[in-house]
Design an enzyme around this catalytic site. Structure first.
Site: not given
Length: 130
Positions: A31, A35, A60, A62, A77
């Site tokens: 993951y 990104k 950003p 969490l 989240s």
């Protein structure tokens, strides 16, 4: 950023930092690796002479905050928080989690479009940490 202890504990993160690709591959953190590679590709494409876009990247941490009215399920989240309350998560990691309010993330997106000086930059979005 994900660094798996490769940086000193007192490291102050800045927009110049990148997660170490080799470590993400070794840890099989697909993951975060996806990104990282997507952002690198976006920067490469934005530097092409015929690229019509000005890239700004927001990072950003969490994201917490209110859910959308009528949202039928928890977001990622909120789901992480709920797992500690409903017993799904059996252990609490001994780590510090940085958070940012979803409303601040939304404002940052508006500012990234509105402000010319945001073009060509990366921004860390961190609202607080314990």
């Amino acid at each position: 950023y994900v660094n798996y202890g490769t940086w000193p504990a007192d490291h102050v993160y800045t927009e110049a930092d990148w997660s170490p690709e080799d470590v993400l591959r070794k840890k099989q953190n697909w993951y975060c690796l996806s990104k990282l590679l997507a952002e690198k590709l976006a920067w490469d494409l934005s530097r092409e002479p015929d690229c019509p876009f000005k890239l700004t990247v927001l990072h950003p941490t969490l994201i917490w905050g209110p859910m959308l009215p009528g949202q039928p399920h928890l977001n990622t989240s909120a789901n992480a928080l709920t797992s500690f309350m409903d017993g799904t998560a059996q252990e609490i990691e001994n780590a510090c989690k940085s958070v940012v309010d979803v409303r601040d993330v939304a404002k940052a997106h508006v500012e990234a479009v509105r402000r010319e000086d945001a073009a060509g930059r990366r921004f860390l979005l961190i609202g607080g940490w314990p």
